[in-house]
Design an enzyme around this catalytic site. Structure first.
Site, PDB file in Angstrom:
ATOM      1  N   HIS A  25       0.853  -1.196   0.000  1.00 40.95           N
ATOM      2  CA  HIS A  25       0.000   0.000   0.000  1.00 40.95           C
ATOM      3  C   HIS A  25       0.885   1.241   0.000  1.00 40.95           C
ATOM      4  O   HIS A  25       0.727   2.139   0.837  1.00 40.95           O
ATOM      5  CB  HIS A  25      -0.947   0.029   1.208  1.00 40.95           C
ATOM      6  CG  HIS A  25      -2.023  -1.008   1.136  1.00 40.95           C
ATOM      7  ND1 HIS A  25      -2.721  -1.444   2.240  1.00 40.95           N
ATOM      8  CD2 HIS A  25      -2.544  -1.694   0.092  1.00 40.95           C
ATOM      9  CE1 HIS A  25      -3.600  -2.357   1.883  1.00 40.95           C
ATOM     10  NE2 HIS A  25      -3.515  -2.526   0.585  1.00 40.95           N
ATOM     11  N   HIS A  81     -12.170  -9.512  -5.211  1.00 41.04           N
ATOM     12  CA  HIS A  81     -11.772  -8.179  -4.731  1.00 41.04           C
ATOM     13  C   HIS A  81     -10.940  -7.555  -5.846  1.00 41.04           C
ATOM     14  O   HIS A  81     -10.088  -8.218  -6.448  1.00 41.04           O
ATOM     15  CB  HIS A  81     -10.974  -8.362  -3.442  1.00 41.04           C
ATOM     16  CG  HIS A  81     -10.325  -7.131  -2.897  1.00 41.04           C
ATOM     17  ND1 HIS A  81     -10.871  -5.884  -2.969  1.00 41.04           N
ATOM     18  CD2 HIS A  81      -9.143  -6.969  -2.230  1.00 41.04           C
ATOM     19  CE1 HIS A  81     -10.070  -5.010  -2.380  1.00 41.04           C
ATOM     20  NE2 HIS A  81      -9.012  -5.649  -1.939  1.00 41.04           N
ATOM     21  N   GLU A  83      -8.760  -4.899  -5.868  1.00 45.15           N
ATOM     22  CA  GLU A  83      -7.503  -4.204  -5.612  1.00 45.15           C
ATOM     23  C   GLU A  83      -6.407  -4.792  -6.501  1.00 45.15           C
ATOM     24  O   GLU A  83      -6.418  -5.983  -6.837  1.00 45.15           O
ATOM     25  CB  GLU A  83      -7.129  -4.332  -4.137  1.00 45.15           C
ATOM     26  CG  GLU A  83      -6.093  -3.319  -3.689  1.00 45.15           C
ATOM     27  CD  GLU A  83      -5.938  -3.292  -2.173  1.00 45.15           C
ATOM     28  OE1 GLU A  83      -5.142  -2.455  -1.695  1.00 45.15           O
ATOM     29  OE2 GLU A  83      -6.600  -4.075  -1.461  1.00 45.15           O
ATOM     30  N   ASP A  85      -3.398  -5.819  -6.287  1.00 44.00           N
ATOM     31  CA  ASP A  85      -2.591  -6.988  -5.952  1.00 44.00           C
ATOM     32  C   ASP A  85      -3.336  -8.289  -6.243  1.00 44.00           C
ATOM     33  O   ASP A  85      -2.710  -9.355  -6.312  1.00 44.00           O
ATOM     34  CB  ASP A  85      -2.121  -6.945  -4.497  1.00 44.00           C
ATOM     35  CG  ASP A  85      -3.233  -6.697  -3.507  1.00 44.00           C
ATOM     36  OD1 ASP A  85      -4.178  -5.967  -3.840  1.00 44.00           O
ATOM     37  OD2 ASP A  85      -3.166  -7.215  -2.377  1.00 44.00           O
ATOM     38  N   HIS A 148     -11.714  -6.053   2.872  1.00 42.45           N
ATOM     39  CA  HIS A 148     -11.624  -4.738   3.483  1.00 42.45           C
ATOM     40  C   HIS A 148     -12.009  -3.615   2.506  1.00 42.45           C
ATOM     41  O   HIS A 148     -11.812  -2.418   2.805  1.00 42.45           O
ATOM     42  CB  HIS A 148     -10.204  -4.485   4.017  1.00 42.45           C
ATOM     43  CG  HIS A 148      -9.140  -4.427   2.940  1.00 42.45           C
ATOM     44  ND1 HIS A 148      -8.429  -3.275   2.684  1.00 42.45           N
ATOM     45  CD2 HIS A 148      -8.684  -5.348   2.082  1.00 42.45           C
ATOM     46  CE1 HIS A 148      -7.555  -3.488   1.712  1.00 42.45           C
ATOM     47  NE2 HIS A 148      -7.695  -4.733   1.335  1.00 42.45           N
ATOM     48  N   ASP A 167      -8.791 -11.409   1.009  1.00 48.53           N
ATOM     49  CA  ASP A 167      -7.887 -10.809   1.999  1.00 48.53           C
ATOM     50  C   ASP A 167      -8.135 -11.277   3.422  1.00 48.53           C
ATOM     51  O   ASP A 167      -7.264 -11.115   4.286  1.00 48.53           O
ATOM     52  CB  ASP A 167      -7.993  -9.283   1.942  1.00 48.53           C
ATOM     53  CG  ASP A 167      -7.105  -8.690   0.862  1.00 48.53           C
ATOM     54  OD1 ASP A 167      -6.053  -9.277   0.568  1.00 48.53           O
ATOM     55  OD2 ASP A 167      -7.455  -7.635   0.311  1.00 48.53           O
ATOM     56  N   TYR A 195      -1.218  -8.241   9.976  1.00 48.63           N
ATOM     57  CA  TYR A 195      -2.111  -7.951   8.850  1.00 48.63           C
ATOM     58  C   TYR A 195      -3.461  -7.457   9.356  1.00 48.63           C
ATOM     59  O   TYR A 195      -3.991  -6.445   8.890  1.00 48.63           O
ATOM     60  CB  TYR A 195      -2.284  -9.221   8.010  1.00 48.63           C
ATOM     61  CG  TYR A 195      -2.997  -9.022   6.704  1.00 48.63           C
ATOM     62  CD1 TYR A 195      -2.285  -8.789   5.529  1.00 48.63           C
ATOM     63  CD2 TYR A 195      -4.387  -9.057   6.625  1.00 48.63           C
ATOM     64  CE1 TYR A 195      -2.935  -8.604   4.335  1.00 48.63           C
ATOM     65  CE2 TYR A 195      -5.043  -8.871   5.435  1.00 48.63           C
ATOM     66  CZ  TYR A 195      -4.314  -8.651   4.290  1.00 48.63           C
ATOM     67  OH  TYR A 195      -4.962  -8.452   3.099  1.00 48.63           O
ATOM     68  N   HIS A 228      -3.304 -13.948   0.352  1.00 43.73           N
ATOM     69  CA  HIS A 228      -1.922 -13.663   0.739  1.00 43.73           C
ATOM     70  C   HIS A 228      -1.475 -14.718   1.732  1.00 43.73           C
ATOM     71  O   HIS A 228      -2.216 -15.088   2.653  1.00 43.73           O
ATOM     72  CB  HIS A 228      -1.789 -12.292   1.407  1.00 43.73           C
ATOM     73  CG  HIS A 228      -1.982 -11.120   0.507  1.00 43.73           C
ATOM     74  ND1 HIS A 228      -1.173 -10.866  -0.575  1.00 43.73           N
ATOM     75  CD2 HIS A 228      -2.902 -10.117   0.530  1.00 43.73           C
ATOM     76  CE1 HIS A 228      -1.580  -9.759  -1.179  1.00 43.73           C
ATOM     77  NE2 HIS A 228      -2.628  -9.295  -0.534  1.00 43.73           N
TER      78      HIS A 228
END
Length: 399
Positions: A25, A81, A83, A85, A148, A167, A195, A228
């Site tokens: 991030h 998700h 995002e 990554d 998130h 996540d 995390y 992750h």
């Protein structure tokens, strides 16, 4: 390049390992142990890819897919998700399999179109309870907004009791192996706590509700494969129970002292407070901010009951190195914490009020207001007061 890993018959990990990343991030999150970008390929009568990888690793993802099935066939592309990554390789997968049907939430679709307005793709908006048959296996979806991001969801495969929660339940941890029974699980849990503390803490109330919702759904969960870190197959309840505990926010009889100092006066106060807390039977973690990683500090705050922050006054303000931790705490809003501000000043004060205002803004209840502050150098009686305050705080957080 790592190889595909079989999770169950016809279900494969096809992600990428990022050994060298040290910040996530942007500079917001330190990743001392690297990370992984996990994606999962299900080969049945129809095929599905659940999540992709960070864009720079797209070729690794495609190479793994080809090892399993060449030419690559993807009937369904599940985006849990959006995002980067996790969905950064979305354009590359759509180029490879342009007829793949995208499954995502409404907010996920809106985000994909914002990120990739030049792409035209087939899609279905899914909600909690939506199911898609692949043949022998079924994909069932559970919306998880703000875990998130607003678009987040989980994918569940009931025939394998396999949860793919993106996540949730993950950690930034690079490893040559993929499962919890192949690593030092203590290190992995430490990274999972970091995390949670730095990313998911503001959503603790939502996490509690989501865990209760999943419990009411009576899902059998034998394996949790997050996006992750390692895959939980030996003891998935370990991470579920940890999330329930962290979301509850009650913490343990533990205090975190974070401070910095100019000419050791504030440091002497920090050690006197530490001595009092320890004498009161409390576990204590002490961090000098200029030589510590604030993401590691926040991880320790996750299960602490008390947060003590110290700074001398400079320019009628706090030391600049102290401010980022307070900024993080205001955003993260840790639950059920008590706090104390302390520090020294010279010809004029200012830091004390700022520290206390920032702790209040983080919804941390002040144990004493004002907290201990001294002019120039703490005298014997000042240090004794710090010691006694430490003992009193220990008694409070042990209740």
């Amino acid at each position: 390049m790592s190889q595909p890993v079989t999770i169950a018959e016809g279900i494969y990990w096809v992600g990428a390992i990022d050994w060298n990343i040290r910040y996530f991030h942007g500079p917001a999150f330190s990743t001392h142990r690297g990370t992984t970008y996990n994606a999962y390929y299900i080969v049945d009568e129809k095929t599905a890819l659940v999540d992709t990888v960070y864009g720079p690793f797209k070729e690794e993802l495609i190479a793994k897919l080809k090892q399993i099935k060449d030419p690559v066939k993807i009937d369904y592309l599940v985006i849990n998700h959006t995002e980067s990554d996790h969905a950064g390789a979305f354009p590359a997968i759509m180029d490879l399999c342009p007829s793949a049907h995208v499954l995502c939430t409404q907010r996920g679709y809106e985000s994909l179109k914002d990120h990739y307005p030049y792409l035209d793709f087939q899609y279905t908006i899914v909600k909690t309870g939506t199911s898609i048959s692949l043949g022998k296996r079924t994909l069932t979806f559970i919306e998880a907004p703000m875990l998130h991001w607003p678009d987040s969801m989980f994918t569940y495969i009931p025939e394998e009791a396999l949860l793919l929660p993106n996540d949730a339940f993950g950690q930034h941890f690079a490893s040559s192996v993929r499962f919890d029974d192949q690593v030092d699980v203590g290190i992995v849990m430490d990274e999972a706590a970091k995390y949670y503390a730095n990313i998911l803490m503001p959503f603790s109330n939502l996490i509690t509700k989501k865990l209760e919702e999943i419990q009411k759904m009576n899902l059998t969960i034998k394996t949790i494969a997050p996006s992750h870190g390692i895959i939980w197959r030996q003891d998935p309840n370990r991470i579920i129970e940890a999330y329930a505990r962290w979301a509850d926010g009650k913490g343990t009889a533990k205090a975190v002292i974070a401070y910095d100092t100019m000419w050791l006066s504030t440091e002497k106060m920090a050690y006197a407070l530490l001595d009092g807390l320890v004498a009161g039977g409390c576990e204590v973690k002490l961090f000098k901010l200029s030589v510590s990683d604030r993401n590691d500090i926040i991880k320790e705050i996750l299960d602490a009951r008390a947060v003590l922050v110290g700074s001398p006054t400079i320019n009628n303000d706090i030391l600049p190195v102290v401010s980022p931790l307070l900024d993080d705490l205001v955003g993260l809003r840790p639950k059920n914490k008590i706090g104390l501000a302390f520090g020294a000043y010279g010809w004029g004060g200012g830091a004390q009020k700022i520290l206390e205002e920032r702790l209040k803004a983080a919804k941390i209840e002040l144990f004493a207001e004002p907290g201990p502050t001294v002019k120039w150098v703490p005298k014997k009686e000042d240090l004794q007061r710090c010691y006694e305050l430490g003992r009193e705080m220990a008694a409070r957080i042990k209740d």
